[in-house]
Design a protein around this motif. Sequence first.
Motif, PDB file in Angstrom:
ATOM      1  N   ARG A   3       0.850  -1.181   0.000  1.00  0.00           N
ATOM      2  CA  ARG A   3       0.000   0.000   0.000  1.00  0.00           C
ATOM      3  C   ARG A   3       0.882   1.225   0.000  1.00  0.00           C
ATOM      4  NH1 ARG A   3      -5.312   0.538   2.470  1.00  0.00           N
ATOM      5  NH2 ARG A   3      -6.390  -1.069   1.351  1.00  0.00           N
ATOM      6  N   ARG A   4       0.380   2.248  -0.619  1.00  0.00           N
ATOM      7  CA  ARG A   4       1.110   3.502  -0.595  1.00  0.00           C
ATOM      8  C   ARG A   4       0.240   4.551   0.077  1.00  0.00           C
ATOM      9  NH1 ARG A   4      -0.118   7.093  -5.075  1.00  0.00           N
ATOM     10  NH2 ARG A   4      -1.715   6.121  -6.343  1.00  0.00           N
ATOM     11  N   LYS A   5       0.859   5.622   0.472  1.00  0.00           N
ATOM     12  CA  LYS A   5       0.114   6.680   1.136  1.00  0.00           C
ATOM     13  C   LYS A   5      -0.838   7.329   0.141  1.00  0.00           C
ATOM     14  CE  LYS A   5       3.709   7.897   4.434  1.00  0.00           C
ATOM     15  NZ  LYS A   5       4.590   8.960   4.906  1.00  0.00           N
ATOM     16  N   PRO A   6      -2.007   7.756   0.617  1.00  0.00           N
ATOM     17  CA  PRO A   6      -2.947   8.430  -0.280  1.00  0.00           C
ATOM     18  C   PRO A   6      -2.359   9.736  -0.807  1.00  0.00           C
ATOM     19  CG  PRO A   6      -3.894   8.136   1.920  1.00  0.00           C
ATOM     20  CD  PRO A   6      -2.514   7.604   1.953  1.00  0.00           C
ATOM     21  N   THR A   7      -2.713  10.044  -2.015  1.00  0.00           N
ATOM     22  CA  THR A   7      -2.237  11.284  -2.621  1.00  0.00           C
ATOM     23  C   THR A   7      -3.017  12.452  -2.048  1.00  0.00           C
ATOM     24  OG1 THR A   7      -1.789  10.086  -4.646  1.00  0.00           O
ATOM     25  CG2 THR A   7      -1.893  12.479  -4.814  1.00  0.00           C
ATOM     26  N   ALA A   8      -2.312  13.444  -1.604  1.00  0.00           N
ATOM     27  CA  ALA A   8      -2.958  14.636  -1.053  1.00  0.00           C
ATOM     28  C   ALA A   8      -3.270  15.601  -2.192  1.00  0.00           C
ATOM     29  CB  ALA A   8      -2.051  15.305  -0.035  1.00  0.00           C
ATOM     30  N   ILE A   9      -4.511  16.058  -2.231  1.00  0.00           N
ATOM     31  CA  ILE A   9      -4.928  16.999  -3.258  1.00  0.00           C
ATOM     32  C   ILE A   9      -5.200  18.334  -2.586  1.00  0.00           C
ATOM     33  CG2 ILE A   9      -6.707  17.539  -4.956  1.00  0.00           C
ATOM     34  CD1 ILE A   9      -7.160  14.552  -5.248  1.00  0.00           C
ATOM     35  N   THR A  10      -4.622  19.358  -3.128  1.00  0.00           N
ATOM     36  CA  THR A  10      -4.873  20.692  -2.591  1.00  0.00           C
ATOM     37  C   THR A  10      -5.587  21.519  -3.650  1.00  0.00           C
ATOM     38  OG1 THR A  10      -2.715  21.448  -3.341  1.00  0.00           O
ATOM     39  CG2 THR A  10      -2.852  20.663  -1.097  1.00  0.00           C
ATOM     40  N   ILE A  11      -6.625  22.202  -3.222  1.00  0.00           N
ATOM     41  CA  ILE A  11      -7.390  23.050  -4.112  1.00  0.00           C
ATOM     42  C   ILE A  11      -7.069  24.496  -3.771  1.00  0.00           C
ATOM     43  CG2 ILE A  11      -9.709  23.719  -4.813  1.00  0.00           C
ATOM     44  CD1 ILE A  11     -10.603  20.905  -4.074  1.00  0.00           C
ATOM     45  N   THR A  12      -6.639  25.206  -4.789  1.00  0.00           N
ATOM     46  CA  THR A  12      -6.271  26.604  -4.592  1.00  0.00           C
ATOM     47  C   THR A  12      -7.445  27.507  -4.958  1.00  0.00           C
ATOM     48  OG1 THR A  12      -5.441  26.822  -6.840  1.00  0.00           O
ATOM     49  CG2 THR A  12      -3.869  26.064  -5.168  1.00  0.00           C
ATOM     50  N   PRO A  13      -7.437  28.742  -4.529  1.00  0.00           N
ATOM     51  CA  PRO A  13      -8.496  29.676  -4.916  1.00  0.00           C
ATOM     52  C   PRO A  13      -8.588  29.855  -6.443  1.00  0.00           C
ATOM     53  CG  PRO A  13      -7.264  30.582  -3.080  1.00  0.00           C
ATOM     54  CD  PRO A  13      -6.554  29.337  -3.515  1.00  0.00           C
ATOM     55  N   GLU A  14      -7.462  29.755  -7.132  1.00  0.00           N
ATOM     56  CA  GLU A  14      -7.467  29.857  -8.594  1.00  0.00           C
ATOM     57  C   GLU A  14      -8.221  28.679  -9.211  1.00  0.00           C
ATOM     58  OE1 GLU A  14      -4.531  30.085  -6.840  1.00  0.00           O
ATOM     59  OE2 GLU A  14      -4.366  32.276  -6.929  1.00  0.00           O
ATOM     60  N   ASP A  15      -8.087  27.494  -8.613  1.00  0.00           N
ATOM     61  CA  ASP A  15      -8.815  26.327  -9.086  1.00  0.00           C
ATOM     62  C   ASP A  15     -10.328  26.540  -8.940  1.00  0.00           C
ATOM     63  OD1 ASP A  15      -6.444  24.977  -9.655  1.00  0.00           O
ATOM     64  OD2 ASP A  15      -6.386  24.008  -7.688  1.00  0.00           O
ATOM     65  N   ILE A  17     -11.923  29.419  -8.827  1.00  0.00           N
ATOM     66  CA  ILE A  17     -12.350  30.464  -9.757  1.00  0.00           C
ATOM     67  C   ILE A  17     -12.491  29.893 -11.161  1.00  0.00           C
ATOM     68  CG2 ILE A  17     -11.639  32.608 -10.879  1.00  0.00           C
ATOM     69  CD1 ILE A  17     -10.392  33.409  -8.159  1.00  0.00           C
ATOM     70  N   SER A  18     -11.519  29.113 -11.602  1.00  0.00           N
ATOM     71  CA  SER A  18     -11.597  28.540 -12.947  1.00  0.00           C
ATOM     72  C   SER A  18     -12.760  27.546 -13.054  1.00  0.00           C
ATOM     73  CB  SER A  18     -10.280  27.881 -13.339  1.00  0.00           C
ATOM     74  OG  SER A  18     -10.016  26.775 -12.502  1.00  0.00           O
ATOM     75  N   PHE A  19     -13.005  26.787 -11.979  1.00  0.00           N
ATOM     76  CA  PHE A  19     -14.123  25.855 -11.984  1.00  0.00           C
ATOM     77  C   PHE A  19     -15.456  26.598 -12.098  1.00  0.00           C
ATOM     78  CE2 PHE A  19     -17.450  23.677  -9.559  1.00  0.00           C
ATOM     79  CZ  PHE A  19     -17.552  22.509 -10.283  1.00  0.00           C
ATOM     80  N   GLU A  20     -15.619  27.653 -11.306  1.00  0.00           N
ATOM     81  CA  GLU A  20     -16.857  28.435 -11.342  1.00  0.00           C
ATOM     82  C   GLU A  20     -17.050  29.099 -12.702  1.00  0.00           C
ATOM     83  OE1 GLU A  20     -19.370  28.712  -9.208  1.00  0.00           O
ATOM     84  OE2 GLU A  20     -18.425  27.248  -7.899  1.00  0.00           O
ATOM     85  N   GLU A  21     -15.977  29.609 -13.298  1.00  0.00           N
ATOM     86  CA  GLU A  21     -16.077  30.225 -14.619  1.00  0.00           C
ATOM     87  C   GLU A  21     -16.499  29.200 -15.670  1.00  0.00           C
ATOM     88  OE1 GLU A  21     -12.263  32.003 -15.194  1.00  0.00           O
ATOM     89  OE2 GLU A  21     -12.800  33.829 -14.112  1.00  0.00           O
TER      90      GLU A  21
END
Length: 86
Positions: A3-15, A17-21
């Motif tokens: 098993r490997r450690k889970p991948t950490a995902i970080t969401i930035t404010p730019e992400d 904004i682009s998602f909402e747009e």
Amino acid sequence: MLRRKPTAITITPEDLISFEEERLRQQTIIDQAKQAAAANNQSAESESSAFTGKNYDPNDELKPLPGDKAKIVRTRDERIGVSRRT
């Protein structure tokens, strides 16, 4: 199994904004398509009523003709020949 450690995902404010747009752009495209379809339907209805002199009812296709006998509606049990007597 290894098993490997889970991948950490970080969401930035730019992400965000682009998602909402992108979501707003897609919703705008859908709204424009609905408005265009409604305008096309309205113009088609006015053209068809100009030829026939009355509005077209799409439910008329589902109604039986006056000379036709009404279709006998049976339940599922009646169709397969099962009776539920107690």
